[in-house]
Each structure stands twice: as C-alpha cells, then as structure tokens.
Design a protein around this motif. Structure first.
Motif, short mmCIF file in Angstrom:
data_model
loop_
_atom_site.label_atom_id
_atom_site.label_comp_id
_atom_site.label_asym_id
_atom_site.label_seq_id
_atom_site.Cartn_x
_atom_site.Cartn_y
_atom_site.Cartn_z
N HIS A 1 47.82 42.36 57.01
CA HIS A 1 47.52 43.46 56.09
C HIS A 1 46.01 43.66 56.12
N MET A 2 45.55 44.87 56.39
CA MET A 2 44.11 45.06 56.58
C MET A 2 43.68 46.47 56.18
N GLU A 3 42.41 46.60 55.90
CA GLU A 3 41.81 47.91 55.70
C GLU A 3 40.31 47.80 55.88
N ALA A 4 39.73 48.86 56.44
CA ALA A 4 38.28 48.93 56.62
C ALA A 4 37.82 50.30 56.17
N GLY A 5 36.69 50.34 55.48
CA GLY A 5 36.22 51.62 55.01
C GLY A 5 34.84 51.54 54.40
N VAL A 6 34.40 52.67 53.88
CA VAL A 6 33.10 52.77 53.24
C VAL A 6 33.31 53.22 51.80
N VAL A 7 32.72 52.46 50.88
CA VAL A 7 32.79 52.75 49.45
C VAL A 7 31.46 53.36 49.03
N ARG A 8 31.51 54.51 48.38
CA ARG A 8 30.28 55.18 47.94
C ARG A 8 30.33 55.41 46.43
N TYR A 9 29.22 55.05 45.77
CA TYR A 9 29.08 55.25 44.33
C TYR A 9 28.25 56.50 44.05
N PRO A 10 28.38 57.06 42.84
CA PRO A 10 27.63 58.29 42.51
C PRO A 10 26.12 58.13 42.64
N ASP A 11 25.60 56.90 42.52
CA ASP A 11 24.16 56.70 42.64
C ASP A 11 23.68 56.68 44.10
N GLY A 12 24.64 56.88 45.03
CA GLY A 12 24.28 56.94 46.44
C GLY A 12 24.49 55.65 47.19
#
Length: 297
Positions: free
Chosen positions: A245-256
């Motif tokens: 079970h896997m996942e890769a990604g980019v998490v972005r917050y409102p502060d940039g």
C-alpha cells in the motif's frame, strides 16, 4: 524521535512502513524525515507519474499531438477503474489517457500511453533525472502477464481461480512483489522526482505543470489526504498490490509551505484493501510534515 513515532504508527496498523519527506524548496542534504528512505520498494502504479511526465515532455517538444485519438478495445482491457473496466470499446485522446492513468490509475490507459511514448524513453528519463535506483521493467500488462505465467494461468479467468488457492508464502514470491524483479525505486528517489516536477526541473515548465495538474485530480482520497487538514491541498498518486500500500505526493499549505512525501507500507496480510493501513499512511505523512513545519521549513 519523529522516526520512531512513524514506526509506531505503522506497527499499530500491523504494517511495516518506509517514508521520506522533504520540503519541496530545499536542496538535497537539508532537513528531512527518513525511515528506510533508501531501501528498494515496489512502486506499482506510482510509476505512472514518470510515464505521464515523459508524455508531457514529448507534447511540449512537439513530438506528440495530445489530441491524437486512441481506441481502447477488449484486448486492451485489464479490469479495474476507467477504461480498463469498460464493457465496450472507448475512443479518447492521448491526453485523456494520461488523465485517466493518474486520476483513477487506469491500467489500460497507462499501457496504451506507454506504447505511444516508448518504454525505453521512460527508462532514459529516470536516468536523466538522477533516479539511479529506479527500475522500470514494463507497464501494467507486463505485470499482469508475469503474474499469469508464475501462477501457471492461461488467462485472467484462470488466474482468478488459481490465485486464491495458493498458499501465502507462494503468493509472496511473485515477482510483482519483489523490488528486484519489477518496477521499483526508493522513497527518497520518488520524492526527488516530485521535487523536480514541482520546481519545473523535470522538463519544460508546461510539462511539469501538466503533471502537477493531473496529480491534483486523483480521485482516491483515503491515504495521504486522510492525514491532513482541509486547508492543505494534496496532489498525489497511489499504488496498490496485494500486501503493498503506497502513495507519493506533494502537500501544500496556504502559507506556501510545500512538502514532497512518499510512503510505502507492507503487510503480512495480502489483502489489497486495508483501511487501517491507509489511515496509517496519512497519519505518518502528517507526523513527518508537522516535524518539518515546526523546523520552519
């Protein structure tokens, strides 16, 4: 220690987990969270990020027309989401194949796209991007055919009968679960790929933007997304095989603040669906990103 907390999360879910998380904007060697980040891992459908990146690069170079029409026939269908599970033939464009390959992990779409852009070019791209530990042996059809051959099944129907009867130790020896014999990488190299895409360093800016846009369209929200607050956006790609079970990604917050995260979990149970493990993927990613944000990165 943050790494120990992450290991405890996976242990509580009955899994072993590997993880790498790093701010998108930092240089290699900067602050990171790494749990087995350099160990080889099966990447399953996470490979589709590299595939679609190569497609987008060829479009940007004028080598492919994204509007080119492709027919998905019965011979192309592998079962599952998107065109892979359609009952009838479907005609769509190359760029829609890319959309389905990422958004719903459509295996037939990925196979047809791979045939158009070329397996060798995807391999060369991995080398160009410095992904020396990443191996691409083929597409979803190749994975399926290897499973049929190893189980001794002539077709998918016979496989569906034979596979459940196999002992678990025999199932675990299938090449699709072995990073030395199938599409594989490391958690660190997958976050490197993502960082290059997000920094427009993996190809022309329009190609990188196309990949980012498609990853924002992923329909599955049960892994990384489950660990983060509503104000954070997650662009990602899942991968699943029995016990993996896997996942890769980019998490972005409102502060940039943006963070590349790759998480790979393995369970003794060979079920393809494990909600508690999915939740652990999100929880471990959140622990890692919270640590990096607390450092001001």
């Amino acid at each position: 220690m943050v790494e120990e907390r992450i290991r405890e999360v996976f242990a509580g879910a009955g899994a072993e987990g590997l993880l790498h998380a790093v701010p998108v904007g930092t240089e290699p060697g900067a602050e990171e969270v790494a749990v087995g980040a350099d160990e080889p891992v099966v990447i399953a459908s996470v490979f589709k990020v590299l595939l679609v990146l190569e497609f987008a690069r060829q479009v940007a170079a004028g080598q492919l027309d994204p509007r080119e029409r492709v027919r998905v026939t019965a011979a192309d269908r592998l079962g599952g989401w998107g065109t892979a599970g359609c009952a009838d033939d479907v005609e769509l464009s190359l760029r829609d194949l890319a959309f389905f390959a990422i958004s719903v992990s459509d295996n037939s779409a990925a196979d047809l796209l791979l045939a158009r852009v070329g397996l060798d070019t995807v391999r060369l791209l991995a080398g160009e991007l410095g992904l020396g530990g990443t191996r691409i042996v083929g597409g979803p059809r190749d994975v399926l055919e290897s499973m049929l051959a190893e189980v001794g099944a002539r077709d998918e129907a016979e496989f569906a009968l034979r596979y459940p009867a196999l002992p678990d130790d025999r199932k675990r020896r299938l090449s699709v679960l072995d990073p030395l014999r199938t599409n594989a990488s490391t958690p660190r190299e997958i976050t490197r790929l993502l960082r290059l895409v997000w920094r427009d360093e993996a190809g022309p800016p329009e190609a990188c933007a196309h990949v980012r846009d498609l990853m924002m369209c992923q329909a599955f929200r049960h892994r990384l997304v489950s660990g983060f607050p509503d104000e954070a956006t997650v662009a990602a790609k899942t991968g699943t095989l029995p016990g993996l079970h896997m996942e890769a990604g980019v998490v972005r917050y409102p502060d940039g603040g943006s963070y590349a995260v790759s998480v790979f979990a393995r369970t003794r149970d060979l079920a393809a669906s494990r909600p508690v493990v999915d939740a652990a993927i999100g929880a471990s990613a959140r622990i890692a990103v919270d640590f990096l944000r607390a450092k001001g990165l």
